[in-house]
Design an enzyme around this catalytic site. Structure first.
Site, PDB file in Angstrom:
ATOM      1  CB  CYS A  32      41.031  38.188  49.428  1.00 53.88           C
ATOM      2  SG  CYS A  32      41.438  37.561  51.090  1.00 53.88           S
ATOM      3  CB  CYS A  35      43.363  35.616  49.660  1.00 47.37           C
ATOM      4  SG  CYS A  35      41.844  35.531  50.509  1.00 47.37           S
TER       5      CYS A  35
END
Length: 108
Positions: A32, A35
């Site tokens: 991600c 993230c």
């Protein structure tokens, strides 16, 4: 520097729900990109609130039970737990001031 430990489905109750101080849980995954962008900000927050709040991360790919239990549908998602309850939920990349605005009111 505060350590951001990784928690899991097996340890979630003892490390998060039974904690005597607030716990900010970072629901994320290795693949991600947002993230990864959020991680340094979460580390700064962990450093600033060391001793007042614990910060943990949980890999959503490897811990599906907890991810589903808290209805995490997109990542990154930060959930602040206090006294065993999910008090605040922040979804998506947010700048540090926005995160602190939501966290401050729960941490003394």
């Amino acid at each position: 520097m505060a350590t951001i430990a990784e928690t899991s489905d097996d340890k979630f109750n003892s490390e998060v729900l039974e904690s005597h101080i607030p716990v900010l849980v970072d629901f994320s995954a290795e693949w991600c990109a947002p993230c990864k962008q959020l991680k340094p900000i979460v580390q700064q927050i962990a450093d600033e609130y060391e001793g007042k709040m614990r910060v943990l991360e949980i890999n959503t790919d490897h811990n599906v039970q907890t991810t589903m239990q808290y209805g995490v549908m997109s990542i990154p998602t930060l959930i602040l737990f206090k006294e065993g309850k999910a008090e605040e939920r922040i979804t998506g990349f947010q700048p540090k001031p926005k995160l602190l605005e939501k966290i401050k009111k729960h941490v003394t």
